[in-house]
Write a protein that holds these residues in place. Structure first.
Motif, PDB file in Angstrom:
ATOM      1  N   SER A   1     -23.991  -8.389  50.180  1.00  0.00           N
ATOM      2  CA  SER A   1     -23.555  -9.486  50.980  1.00  0.00           C
ATOM      3  C   SER A   1     -22.557  -9.122  52.030  1.00  0.00           C
ATOM      4  O   SER A   1     -22.074  -8.056  52.118  1.00  0.00           O
ATOM      5  N   ASN A   2     -22.116 -10.185  52.701  1.00  0.00           N
ATOM      6  CA  ASN A   2     -21.033 -10.069  53.641  1.00  0.00           C
ATOM      7  C   ASN A   2     -19.898 -10.910  53.170  1.00  0.00           C
ATOM      8  O   ASN A   2     -19.749 -11.882  53.592  1.00  0.00           O
ATOM      9  N   ALA A   3     -19.171 -11.083  52.636  1.00  0.00           N
ATOM     10  CA  ALA A   3     -18.194 -11.964  52.130  1.00  0.00           C
ATOM     11  C   ALA A   3     -18.284 -13.319  52.742  1.00  0.00           C
ATOM     12  O   ALA A   3     -18.307 -13.451  53.822  1.00  0.00           O
ATOM     13  N   ALA A   4     -18.051 -14.348  52.502  1.00  0.00           N
ATOM     14  CA  ALA A   4     -18.492 -15.506  53.156  1.00  0.00           C
ATOM     15  C   ALA A   4     -17.574 -16.558  53.669  1.00  0.00           C
ATOM     16  O   ALA A   4     -16.872 -17.021  52.964  1.00  0.00           O
TER      17      ALA A   4
ATOM     18  N   TYR B   1     -31.854  -8.868  46.251  1.00  0.00           N
ATOM     19  CA  TYR B   1     -33.068  -8.067  46.087  1.00  0.00           C
ATOM     20  C   TYR B   1     -33.143  -7.075  47.235  1.00  0.00           C
ATOM     21  O   TYR B   1     -33.183  -7.470  48.409  1.00  0.00           O
ATOM     22  N   ALA B   2     -33.149  -5.793  46.900  1.00  0.00           N
ATOM     23  CA  ALA B   2     -33.219  -4.735  47.906  1.00  0.00           C
ATOM     24  C   ALA B   2     -34.544  -3.994  47.768  1.00  0.00           C
ATOM     25  O   ALA B   2     -34.870  -3.479  46.695  1.00  0.00           O
ATOM     26  N   HIS B   3     -35.303  -3.930  48.863  1.00  0.00           N
ATOM     27  CA  HIS B   3     -36.582  -3.223  48.866  1.00  0.00           C
ATOM     28  C   HIS B   3     -36.365  -1.764  49.262  1.00  0.00           C
ATOM     29  O   HIS B   3     -35.399  -1.432  49.966  1.00  0.00           O
ATOM     30  N   ALA B   4     -37.257  -0.906  48.821  1.00  0.00           N
ATOM     31  CA  ALA B   4     -37.142   0.514  49.125  1.00  0.00           C
ATOM     32  C   ALA B   4     -37.174   0.785  50.623  1.00  0.00           C
ATOM     33  O   ALA B   4     -36.650   1.793  51.097  1.00  0.00           O
ATOM     34  N   SER B   5     -37.763  -0.113  51.401  1.00  0.00           N
ATOM     35  CA  SER B   5     -37.855   0.063  52.843  1.00  0.00           C
ATOM     36  C   SER B   5     -36.514  -0.112  53.550  1.00  0.00           C
ATOM     37  O   SER B   5     -36.340   0.296  54.701  1.00  0.00           O
ATOM     38  N   GLY B   6     -35.544  -0.760  52.871  1.00  0.00           N
ATOM     39  CA  GLY B   6     -34.253  -1.050  53.486  1.00  0.00           C
ATOM     40  C   GLY B   6     -34.025  -2.531  53.724  1.00  0.00           C
ATOM     41  O   GLY B   6     -32.898  -2.954  53.983  1.00  0.00           O
ATOM     42  N   PHE B   7     -35.087  -3.329  53.643  1.00  0.00           N
ATOM     43  CA  PHE B   7     -34.930  -4.779  53.805  1.00  0.00           C
ATOM     44  C   PHE B   7     -34.351  -5.393  52.528  1.00  0.00           C
ATOM     45  O   PHE B   7     -34.617  -4.903  51.423  1.00  0.00           O
TER      46      PHE B   7
ATOM     47  N   VAL C   1     -32.747  -9.365  50.710  1.00  0.00           N
ATOM     48  CA  VAL C   1     -32.450 -10.799  50.763  1.00  0.00           C
ATOM     49  C   VAL C   1     -31.514 -11.107  49.612  1.00  0.00           C
ATOM     50  O   VAL C   1     -31.451 -10.360  48.622  1.00  0.00           O
ATOM     51  N   GLY C   2     -30.783 -12.193  49.744  1.00  0.00           N
ATOM     52  CA  GLY C   2     -29.884 -12.556  48.663  1.00  0.00           C
ATOM     53  C   GLY C   2     -29.322 -13.945  48.828  1.00  0.00           C
ATOM     54  O   GLY C   2     -29.502 -14.605  49.861  1.00  0.00           O
TER      55      GLY C   2
ATOM     56  N   ASN D   1     -19.035 -29.997  47.238  1.00  0.00           N
ATOM     57  CA  ASN D   1     -18.611 -29.448  45.956  1.00  0.00           C
ATOM     58  C   ASN D   1     -18.971 -27.980  45.813  1.00  0.00           C
ATOM     59  O   ASN D   1     -18.409 -27.283  44.978  1.00  0.00           O
ATOM     60  N   VAL D   2     -19.924 -27.530  46.613  1.00  0.00           N
ATOM     61  CA  VAL D   2     -20.409 -26.163  46.475  1.00  0.00           C
ATOM     62  C   VAL D   2     -20.802 -25.606  47.836  1.00  0.00           C
ATOM     63  O   VAL D   2     -21.179 -26.343  48.746  1.00  0.00           O
ATOM     64  N   GLU D   3     -20.666 -24.318  47.974  1.00  0.00           N
ATOM     65  CA  GLU D   3     -21.143 -23.587  49.147  1.00  0.00           C
ATOM     66  C   GLU D   3     -22.273 -22.672  48.695  1.00  0.00           C
ATOM     67  O   GLU D   3     -22.156 -21.987  47.675  1.00  0.00           O
ATOM     68  N   ILE D   4     -23.373 -22.668  49.435  1.00  0.00           N
ATOM     69  CA  ILE D   4     -24.506 -21.794  49.150  1.00  0.00           C
ATOM     70  C   ILE D   4     -24.744 -20.915  50.370  1.00  0.00           C
ATOM     71  O   ILE D   4     -24.945 -21.422  51.472  1.00  0.00           O
ATOM     72  N   ASP D   5     -24.721 -19.615  50.182  1.00  0.00           N
ATOM     73  CA  ASP D   5     -25.008 -18.677  51.258  1.00  0.00           C
ATOM     74  C   ASP D   5     -26.356 -18.026  50.999  1.00  0.00           C
ATOM     75  O   ASP D   5     -26.622 -17.547  49.891  1.00  0.00           O
ATOM     76  N   ILE D   6     -27.204 -18.010  52.016  1.00  0.00           N
ATOM     77  CA  ILE D   6     -28.508 -17.343  51.935  1.00  0.00           C
ATOM     78  C   ILE D   6     -28.567 -16.333  53.073  1.00  0.00           C
ATOM     79  O   ILE D   6     -28.251 -16.674  54.222  1.00  0.00           O
ATOM     80  N   TYR D   7     -28.952 -15.110  52.778  1.00  0.00           N
ATOM     81  CA  TYR D   7     -28.911 -14.068  53.794  1.00  0.00           C
ATOM     82  C   TYR D   7     -30.051 -13.067  53.598  1.00  0.00           C
ATOM     83  O   TYR D   7     -30.671 -12.966  52.535  1.00  0.00           O
TER      84      TYR D   7
END
Length: 294
Positions: free
Chosen positions: A6-9, A76-82, A84-85, A100-106
């Motif tokens: 991630s990137n800290a959020a 989830y890290a793919h062997a290609s370098g791509f 998601v999380g 009440n909540v923060e959701i980060d998708i990246y």
């Protein structure tokens, strides 16, 4: 702000000169869409992380009104370098109306050239059901969500990481517009506010150092600068310094001290939930953390 991928959020801002902050280590570095880089994994890999912090602080601004936060995510890290999380944390309706909540998708791509690692991606901050029109009394402001989309570019060489994030939606800096964050919107600094229609193009640049000075002990430094587009008196800097200790079983303990410069418009910030309380959202504070990666 802000998982290992991630990137800290996350969010709010003010103004001042670029500074030196510390990265709360594994929990903050590992659990927030904004920090550490690594070369692509040799094979697809799914990891998860969970942690508790004494207070959630994002880019120098306190997010949980002085209360602890439970945080966690999946990568989830793919062997290609791509990769998601996603990453989640509780937040406070005092700061984000009806939230009440923060959701980060990246997601993005991570690679390396020799000793230099790079990372490019996109990050979506989501605050379910939160909206400026929910500020007490309801209807005081026009409808506008806090949801923000940022592109980011990061480079890492040994113990040094530099990252640039830029908002690409009209929501800009977490929903700031001339309607809800114009002049007079901040009681402690009435001459500061959004001067244009929106804050699209707001950006954040940061430098992070993570240096293992003893086996399992890592010192961290962080300096960041938040620039809020089409505004006056809202840009600010944040700083953090800390240390983390790697424990058996993939546990990490952390202690950090965070501060801001130029974010004085966040002082004496009134609760958006209408409960009559105020908080110095920019106040310097210690953050204790415990985190585990699975």
């Amino acid at each position: 702000m802000k998982s290992a991928l991630s990137n800290a959020a996350r969010r709010p801002g003010a103004r001042s000169a670029l500074g030196l902050t510390l990265g709360l280590a594994a929990a903050t570095f590992a659990c927030s869409v904004m920090a550490e880089e690594a070369a692509p994994a040799a094979a697809p890999e799914l990891t998860s992380n969970v942690g508790v912090v004494s207070e959630y602080v994002f880019r120098g601004i306190r997010q949980t009104w002085g209360n602890p936060a439970l945080q966690g995510g999946f990568d989830y890290a793919h062997a290609s370098g791509f990769y998601v999380g996603t990453w989640l944390s509780n937040t406070s309706a005092n700061l984000y109306a009806n939230a009440n909540v923060e959701i980060d998708i990246y997601g993005g791509y991570r690679g390396a050239v020799g000793d230099f690692a790079y990372d490019v991606g996109v990050l979506q901050f989501i605050f379910p059901k939160a909206n400026y029109d929910k500020i007490t009394p309801a209807g005081s402001y026009a409808s506008k969500t806090y949801d923000t989309t940022e592109l980011y570019l990061s480079g890492t060489w040994q113990w040094l990481n530099v990252k640039y994030s830029r908002a690409i939606t009209d929501v800009g800096y977490f929903g700031f517009t001339s309607n809800n964050a114009g002049f007079g919107a901040f009681p402690n600094k009435p001459n500061a506010g959004v001067t244009g229609k929106d804050t699209n193009g707001s950006w954040y640049i940061e430098a992070n150092i993570a240096y293992e000075f003893l086996p399992t002990w890592t010192a961290t430094l962080h300096a960041g600068r938040q620039t809020i587009a089409h505004s006056k008196g809202l840009d600010y800097s944040d700083y953090k310094v800390g240390v983390t200790k790697a424990m058996p079983g993939s546990w990490t303990l952390g202690l950090a001290y965070t501060a801001t410069a130029g974010a004085d418009y966040w002082k004496n910030y009134p609760s958006l939930a209408g409960n009559g309380t105020t908080k110095d959202m920019n106040a310097s504070t210690w953050i204790a953390s415990v985190n585990r990666v699975f």
